[in-house]
Scaffold this active site. Structure first.
Site, mmCIF file in Angstrom:
data_model
loop_
_atom_site.group_PDB
_atom_site.id
_atom_site.type_symbol
_atom_site.label_atom_id
_atom_site.label_comp_id
_atom_site.label_asym_id
_atom_site.label_seq_id
_atom_site.Cartn_x
_atom_site.Cartn_y
_atom_site.Cartn_z
ATOM 1 N N GLY A 46 0.043 -2.516 -2.672
ATOM 2 C CA GLY A 46 -0.671 -3.119 -3.199
ATOM 3 C C GLY A 46 -2.473 -2.681 -2.749
ATOM 4 N N GLN A 51 -11.538 -2.039 -1.484
ATOM 5 C CA GLN A 51 -10.548 -0.376 -0.377
ATOM 6 C C GLN A 51 -11.218 0.575 -1.780
ATOM 7 O OE1 GLN A 51 -6.623 -2.391 -0.712
ATOM 8 N NE2 GLN A 51 -6.684 -1.499 1.037
ATOM 9 N N CYS A 91 -2.485 -2.115 6.430
ATOM 10 C CA CYS A 91 -3.387 -1.853 4.765
ATOM 11 C C CYS A 91 -3.526 -0.723 4.927
ATOM 12 C CB CYS A 91 -3.994 -2.888 5.566
ATOM 13 S SG CYS A 91 -5.861 -3.260 4.322
ATOM 14 N N LEU A 92 -3.813 -0.064 4.074
ATOM 15 C CA LEU A 92 -3.719 1.248 3.579
ATOM 16 C C LEU A 92 -5.590 1.335 4.061
ATOM 17 C CD1 LEU A 92 -2.737 1.293 -0.296
ATOM 18 C CD2 LEU A 92 -1.586 2.636 2.077
ATOM 19 N N HIS A 133 -3.526 -11.042 0.445
ATOM 20 C CA HIS A 133 -3.662 -10.036 1.214
ATOM 21 C C HIS A 133 -4.944 -9.015 0.680
ATOM 22 C CE1 HIS A 133 -3.112 -6.213 4.101
ATOM 23 N NE2 HIS A 133 -4.257 -6.110 2.879
ATOM 24 N N GLU A 134 -4.133 -8.800 -0.582
ATOM 25 C CA GLU A 134 -5.417 -8.553 -1.385
ATOM 26 C C GLU A 134 -6.850 -8.694 -2.257
ATOM 27 O OE1 GLU A 134 -4.864 -5.376 -1.849
ATOM 28 O OE2 GLU A 134 -2.631 -4.861 -0.986
ATOM 29 N N HIS A 137 -8.930 -9.155 0.536
ATOM 30 C CA HIS A 137 -10.461 -7.725 -0.041
ATOM 31 C C HIS A 137 -11.223 -7.933 -0.474
ATOM 32 C CE1 HIS A 137 -8.556 -4.509 2.744
ATOM 33 N NE2 HIS A 137 -6.900 -5.330 1.579
HETATM 34 ZN ZN ZN Z 1 -5.008 -4.305 2.840
#
Ligand code: ZN
Length: 180
Positions: A46, A51, A91-92, A133-134, A137
Site C-alpha cells: 500500500g 508518503q 510501513c514503507l 493504515h493508508e 497517512h
Molecule cells: Zn504506511
C-alpha cells in the site's frame, strides 16, 4: 515512469493533512501509475500520496502475491467498520519496523476511482487493515503513533542512525511526476 521518493519517519512532511482530490485529469492518472510502480518496486502492499510528498487524499494498494489486484481509492471514507482485531503492520515510511496494531477487520469504504466515479466496496482482513493504515497517512498519522512513546522514540533513533549510515538513494521527487 520514475520511482518516487518515499518520505521516512520522522520526516515532518508525513504529518501533513492531505486535501481532497478535486481534479481528475491525466496528471492524476500519471501520479497513480507512478505510485503503483514505486509501491511495487519498494516492495510494499500500500502507498498513500502523503508518503511521496503529494498531500492529496489518494492511495493505492495491492495485497496480492502476483500484482493482480491493483486498487485505487481517492477521497476515501470508511462508512462502516466491525470486528476489532490485531494484526502486525509495517510501513514503507518506517522501514524494517513491524508491530501489532488494533483496527477494524471488516470495513465498508466509499471512494472515487481515477475517473472520479464514486464506488463502495467491502474489505476484510489484510485489505481492511491496509486501507485504514493508508487512510491514516492522509491524516498525517503513522502506525507507530499507536505504539508507546518509548517504543516510538527507539524506532526514531534507529531509523535516524540507519539513514546516516546509508548513501542517498537516486529517486526522483514526486513533484517531477506532476510537472512532466
Ligand atoms: Zn504506511
Amino acid at each position: 515512469m520514475p520511482l518516487l521518493e518515499i518520505l521516512e519517519f520522522p520526516d515532518p512532511r508525513l504529518r501533513t493533512r492531505a486535501a481532497p482530490v478535486t481534479v481528475f485529469d491525466a496528471a492524476l492518472s500519471r501520479l497513480i501509475d507512478d505510485m503503483f510502480e514505486t509501491m511495487y518496486a519498494a516492495p510494499g502492499i500500500g502507498l498513500a500520496a502523503s508518503q511521496v510528498d503529494v498531500h492529496r487524499r489518494l492511495l493505492v494498494m495491492d495485497v496480492s502475491n502476483d500484482r493482480s489486484e491493483p486498487l485505487v481509492f481517492i477521497n476515501p471514507e470508511v462508512v462502516a467498520r466491525e470486528e476489532i482485531g490485531v494484526m502486525e503492520e509495517g510501513c514503507l515510511s518506517v522501514p524494517g519496523i513491524y508491530d501489532e496494531v488494533e483496527r477494524a477487520q471488516r470495513i465498508r469504504v466509499r471512494a472515487q476511482d481515477r475517473d472520479g466515479k464514486v464506488f463502495e466496496r467491502e474489505l476484510d482482513g489484510i485489505r481492511a487493515v491496509c486501507l485504514q493504515h493508508e487512510m491514516d497517512h492522509l491524516d498525517g498519522k503513522l502506525f507507530v503513533d499507536y505504539l508507546s512513546s518509548l517504543k516510538r522514540d527507539r524506532i526514531r533513533r534507529k531509523l535516524e542512525k540507519e539513514r546516516r549510515d546509508r548513501p542517498a538513494a537516486g529517486r526522483t521527487p514526486a513533484g517531477a511526476a506532476l510537472t512532466r
